[in-house]
Design an enzyme around this catalytic site. Sequence first.
Site, PDB file in Angstrom:
ATOM      1  N   LYS A 244       0.833  -1.208   0.000  1.00 29.01           N
ATOM      2  CA  LYS A 244       0.000   0.000   0.000  1.00 29.01           C
ATOM      3  C   LYS A 244       0.868   1.259   0.000  1.00 29.01           C
ATOM      4  CE  LYS A 244      -3.849  -0.210   2.259  1.00 29.01           C
ATOM      5  NZ  LYS A 244      -4.868  -0.277   3.317  1.00 29.01           N
TER       6      LYS A 244
ATOM      7  N   ARG B 120      -3.305   3.191   8.610  1.00 27.75           N
ATOM      8  CA  ARG B 120      -3.669   1.953   7.897  1.00 27.75           C
ATOM      9  C   ARG B 120      -2.480   1.011   7.827  1.00 27.75           C
ATOM     10  NH1 ARG B 120      -8.153   2.955   4.152  1.00 27.75           N
ATOM     11  NH2 ARG B 120      -8.784   5.115   4.246  1.00 27.75           N
TER      12      ARG B 120
ATOM     13  N   GLY C 113      -8.272  -6.878   4.569  1.00 27.10           N
ATOM     14  CA  GLY C 113      -9.039  -6.928   5.814  1.00 27.10           C
ATOM     15  C   GLY C 113      -8.394  -7.721   6.931  1.00 27.10           C
TER      16      GLY C 113
ATOM     17  N   MET D   4      -5.575  -6.996   8.610  1.00 20.09           N
ATOM     18  CA  MET D   4      -4.959  -6.214   9.684  1.00 20.09           C
ATOM     19  C   MET D   4      -5.786  -4.943   9.898  1.00 20.09           C
ATOM     20  SD  MET D   4      -0.977  -7.064   9.039  1.00 20.09           S
ATOM     21  CE  MET D   4      -1.013  -6.396   7.412  1.00 20.09           C
TER      22      MET D   4
ATOM     23  N   ARG E 100      -3.750  -1.393  -5.950  1.00 20.54           N
ATOM     24  CA  ARG E 100      -2.978  -2.635  -5.808  1.00 20.54           C
ATOM     25  C   ARG E 100      -3.429  -3.593  -6.901  1.00 20.54           C
ATOM     26  NH1 ARG E 100      -5.854  -4.371  -0.123  1.00 20.54           N
ATOM     27  NH2 ARG E 100      -7.962  -4.616  -0.901  1.00 20.54           N
TER      28      ARG E 100
ATOM     29  N   HIS F 192     -15.727  -7.973   2.281  1.00 16.03           N
ATOM     30  CA  HIS F 192     -14.682  -8.867   2.797  1.00 16.03           C
ATOM     31  C   HIS F 192     -14.911 -10.310   2.349  1.00 16.03           C
ATOM     32  CE1 HIS F 192     -13.010 -11.571   5.949  1.00 16.03           C
ATOM     33  NE2 HIS F 192     -11.956 -10.793   5.777  1.00 16.03           N
TER      34      HIS F 192
ATOM     35  N   ARG G 284      -1.255 -49.242 -14.786  1.00 13.49           N
ATOM     36  CA  ARG G 284      -1.207 -50.307 -13.774  1.00 13.49           C
ATOM     37  C   ARG G 284      -1.988 -51.509 -14.298  1.00 13.49           C
ATOM     38  NH1 ARG G 284      -2.237 -45.236 -10.116  1.00 13.49           N
ATOM     39  NH2 ARG G 284      -3.609 -44.930 -11.895  1.00 13.49           N
TER      40      ARG G 284
ATOM     41  N   ARG H 107       3.386 -50.841 -16.441  1.00 13.42           N
ATOM     42  CA  ARG H 107       4.012 -51.499 -15.288  1.00 13.42           C
ATOM     43  C   ARG H 107       3.517 -52.936 -15.193  1.00 13.42           C
ATOM     44  NH1 ARG H 107       2.663 -49.270  -9.381  1.00 13.42           N
ATOM     45  NH2 ARG H 107       0.774 -50.495  -9.721  1.00 13.42           N
TER      46      ARG H 107
ATOM     47  N   GLU I  19      11.477 -47.508  -6.212  1.00 14.79           N
ATOM     48  CA  GLU I  19      10.572 -47.353  -5.055  1.00 14.79           C
ATOM     49  C   GLU I  19      11.247 -47.764  -3.757  1.00 14.79           C
ATOM     50  OE1 GLU I  19       6.521 -49.174  -6.286  1.00 14.79           O
ATOM     51  OE2 GLU I  19       8.057 -50.095  -7.544  1.00 14.79           O
TER      52      GLU I  19
ATOM     53  N   SER J 249      11.580 -44.739 -13.356  1.00 15.16           N
ATOM     54  CA  SER J 249      10.384 -43.977 -12.986  1.00 15.16           C
ATOM     55  C   SER J 249      10.276 -44.067 -11.473  1.00 15.16           C
ATOM     56  CB  SER J 249       9.140 -44.568 -13.636  1.00 15.16           C
ATOM     57  OG  SER J 249       8.002 -43.861 -13.192  1.00 15.16           O
TER      58      SER J 249
ATOM     59  N   GLY K  46       8.543 -44.221  -8.180  1.00 16.46           N
ATOM     60  CA  GLY K  46       7.246 -44.477  -7.537  1.00 16.46           C
ATOM     61  C   GLY K  46       7.306 -43.847  -6.156  1.00 16.46           C
ATOM     62  N   THR K  47       7.019 -42.549  -6.102  1.00 19.79           N
ATOM     63  CA  THR K  47       7.312 -41.799  -4.868  1.00 19.79           C
ATOM     64  C   THR K  47       6.346 -42.112  -3.727  1.00 19.79           C
ATOM     65  OG1 THR K  47       6.194 -39.932  -5.922  1.00 19.79           O
ATOM     66  CG2 THR K  47       8.602 -39.897  -5.887  1.00 19.79           C
ATOM     67  N   ASN K  48       5.207 -42.749  -4.019  1.00 20.41           N
ATOM     68  CA  ASN K  48       4.330 -43.141  -2.901  1.00 20.41           C
ATOM     69  C   ASN K  48       5.045 -44.183  -2.039  1.00 20.41           C
ATOM     70  OD1 ASN K  48       2.528 -41.505  -4.172  1.00 20.41           O
ATOM     71  ND2 ASN K  48       1.158 -43.119  -4.865  1.00 20.41           N
ATOM     72  N   ASP K  49       5.518 -45.274  -2.682  1.00 14.96           N
ATOM     73  CA  ASP K  49       6.217 -46.322  -1.939  1.00 14.96           C
ATOM     74  C   ASP K  49       7.584 -45.850  -1.469  1.00 14.96           C
ATOM     75  OD1 ASP K  49       4.196 -48.095  -1.981  1.00 14.96           O
ATOM     76  OD2 ASP K  49       5.091 -49.538  -3.350  1.00 14.96           O
TER      77      ASP K  49
ATOM     78  N   CYS L 214       5.985 -41.073 -11.163  1.00 18.74           N
ATOM     79  CA  CYS L 214       4.589 -41.445 -11.435  1.00 18.74           C
ATOM     80  C   CYS L 214       3.759 -41.592 -10.167  1.00 18.74           C
ATOM     81  CB  CYS L 214       4.527 -42.730 -12.266  1.00 18.74           C
ATOM     82  SG  CYS L 214       5.230 -44.137 -11.405  1.00 18.74           S
TER      83      CYS L 214
ATOM     84  N   TYR M 238      10.223 -36.043 -17.406  1.00 19.40           N
ATOM     85  CA  TYR M 238       8.772 -35.836 -17.360  1.00 19.40           C
ATOM     86  C   TYR M 238       8.253 -36.080 -15.953  1.00 19.40           C
ATOM     87  CZ  TYR M 238       8.308 -40.902 -17.125  1.00 19.40           C
ATOM     88  OH  TYR M 238       8.378 -42.206 -16.711  1.00 19.40           O
TER      89      TYR M 238
END
Length: 923
Positions: free
Chosen positions: A32, A102, A111, A113, A346, A469, A592, A648, A791, A810, A812-815, A878, A898
């Site tokens: 501001k 202000r 809104g 602050m 702004r 607001h 899968r 896979r 994995e 590739s 397998g970031t979950n496992d 993946c 990728y």
Amino acid sequence: MKKWVYLFHELDEVEKYVGGNWDDVRGLLGGKGANLAEMTRLGVPVPPGFTVTTEACNAYLKAGGKFPEGLWEQMMAALAEVEKLTGKKFGGTENPLLVSCRSGAKFSMPGMMDTVLNIGLNDETAQAMIRLTNNPRFVYDAYRRLVQMFGSVVLGIPDEAFEEVLDEFKRARGAKADTDLTAEDLKELTEEFKKVVRKQKGFDFPTDPYEQLRLATEAVFKSWNGKRAVDYRRATGIPDDLGTAVNIVTMVFGNMGWDSGTGVAFTRDPSTGEKKLYGEYLLNAQGEDVVAGIRNTEKIENLAKQLPEAYQQFLEICEKLERHYRDMQDVEFTIERGRLWMLQTRNGKRTARAAVKIAVDMVNEGLITKEEAVLRVSPEQVDTLLHPQFDPKVIQEAKKEGRLFATGVNASPGAAVGQVYFDADTAERMAKEFKQDVIMVRPFTKPDDVHGMLAAKGILTSEGGATSHAAVVARQFGVPCVVGASSIQIDLDKRLMSANGVVVREGEWISLDGGTGEVFLGKLPMTAPSLEEQRDLMTLLEWADEICARPGIRKGPEGFPTTGLQVWANADYPKDARRARAYGAKGIGLCRTEHMFFEPERLPIVQRMILAKTSEERKQALDELLPFQRSDFEGLFEAMDGYPVIIRLIDPPLHEFLPSEKELQEQIITKRLQNLADYVLGKGESKDIAELEKILVAVEAMHESNPMMGLRGVRLSIVMPEIVEMQVRAIFEAAANVTLRGIKAKPEVMIPLTGHINELKWIQPRLEEIAKQVMKEKGVEFPYKFGTMIEVPRAAVTAGEIAQIAEFFSFGTNDLTQMTFGYSRDDAERSFLVKYVELGVLPKNPFQTLDREGVGRLMKMAIEEGRKTRPDLEVGICGEHGGDPSSIEFCHLVGNNYVSCSPFRVPVARLAAAHAALKHAAK
């Protein structure tokens, strides 16, 4: 001595101090303050004033609530300059100067602050103002506002304490609006408000103007750490250490009569992005009346009839500001006795739809570049655009059935269905603890309500306008919102609302459409919007793809990609692949195959294969499955013609394809009870029971203490190679068949869960042999690859060895996340992960946003070691992280080719990939 205070005309000095960088100017003066100084430099009419820097705020908070040395003296010197510029005297009894105080942080926090207006008024200066203006009503209106705002903001008195007095006062005098009160009424009201201060605080309202200014400045500093500001920063990722600036601005008055007014406007429609002025104003009012949504406002275009000269000047200034800042502006203005003053500009908050349209339009207008347009739209906004909507036919039907409950202002688009709750705390609790879909309903929202608004699926208010607001916050966070539904009467005590004789109680369901402003009774079904129909978004995403495809945008060691990330998709069926391609995917990063085994006509064959006693029996069942798999793969190759498809091989343990032990035991008991009479007569057990018992024995034999780390993935392929041999034959027969039909198939076979190079050495050559054999049989050749899924942490650590065999990795970031942390995802998310994130033990849920320091380090190591062995190693990801913007940025930095994600996340990932490419572009 350090300079804590800058006058609006001292912008050159600020730039010199910070080294000329505009971002650092905003960091010091707040958004501001920086824009008030910039408007002053542009020759736009801004009331004289000065800014107390964010450095002063941080020093005050660090010192435990003490002004840093020299700050107060510098404020007094700046105030003296403002007195010279205005010809007025602060606290004077002839021509008094009044100021506003202000807040203004580096990043806009609407809104969140605190603001105090009319500082400098007391009984003596009020009399001087009356003599000067000959308008006692205006003066007492300003005075009662000061007492109320000061009491609420600075002294922490609840708003309700003043609102109850005001409402009772209006009732007693038969006044509908504040403007109906006379000068005498307002004078009396001011005294009543002073009594509220005395009663609530035990001391009198401070009448010394300098004390008012000092306390108000401190209140703004303290508001940086107020709950609503902290909640807002958490939700938007704004750092806690920035602090807020304080702007002390000469008061100009929109409540001096009917030739005065105040308003808020956007230089384009913040809901749709359309290039037309959008805003509202009130004559004879102060700014808070418009923003708080307490009085119903007029549309900005009507100002042309009422104050034409001021309106014309306002249009010219808006045009000038938009061209200067090269973005849609959100401006506040006041007209005092016909003279226009600009109080703020702004970059305006906007809906996702508007963000995309404005970005694309501004490129076409020559205001910004394609790169700037891409950076102006966030991945989260693209996600919002793919949110559910109500089908027009459903809306039509609901109206016919009389389910339209109310209409209001369409403040933030999107459909929301949920249960009604009337306060922020309850809304948040119901959403978090009871996992309910919640619609928060209020007469109007205040900054204290933000936590409830963030937890809600939708927001509904009975008062306020498009710049209230509720509207501004909802638009920013992509929460569907309807405001100003004035036919709704809300009874907060009875926890209900009513409109046109219909009552909705707390906990009951409603549906609201933030795009049309309509609210319906009950639950309406929602539909997913079509990406193809969103032309501007398609254009923006094409620009994003162009940026990622630029050669040289990335640099790194040998084998490191020189273009940005491609976005592929996880797709198990041809229909998913077609959707992914329509959404812009450049390949399939994960198919899968086991999902195909669960189809009803296939599952019995799979179960027969699992229960087979001999290799011949197993092969017979697999031969039956092969045509099904081949047909599935042909569909995938057809859908992705010319693009790579990573398939896979079977990953889960075999028991997942069989009923559970408990389920089988229940079925056996049920059958025995049904056949009890036969059993008593000595006929023996039925064939069905024998079959179920056979399956139960197999399931018991397959029982594993920790199936996730048991016989699955490559381990299963080695113990029972017939399954993956069938799968590879099906893949290559499918690829050969479609190639002969003129389709470009690019199969890539992924062996899951490798932990040791010898696993690949054992299985991969056997599978490659089948691939060559099929191509020879069919008399056709096409490109293909064999690779593995990383994995297991050991695979990441020994990636240099594994890349001797695997042609691609590739992640397998979950496992990989489960094994790196030692967490079972389902158990962790159910029992402690949410608590960990709340307590700050973990910064984010590592299953949603990649853990860069742990899992990320393993990935980086694997890529570097793998490419030392095989420089052309293709690398992707993946897991679910493939659709998360922060994780995508990390994949760009470590050299992935990728990312692969759900088809619905592909548009989000395309934009996130372009953001990463631009943010980290090679110099």
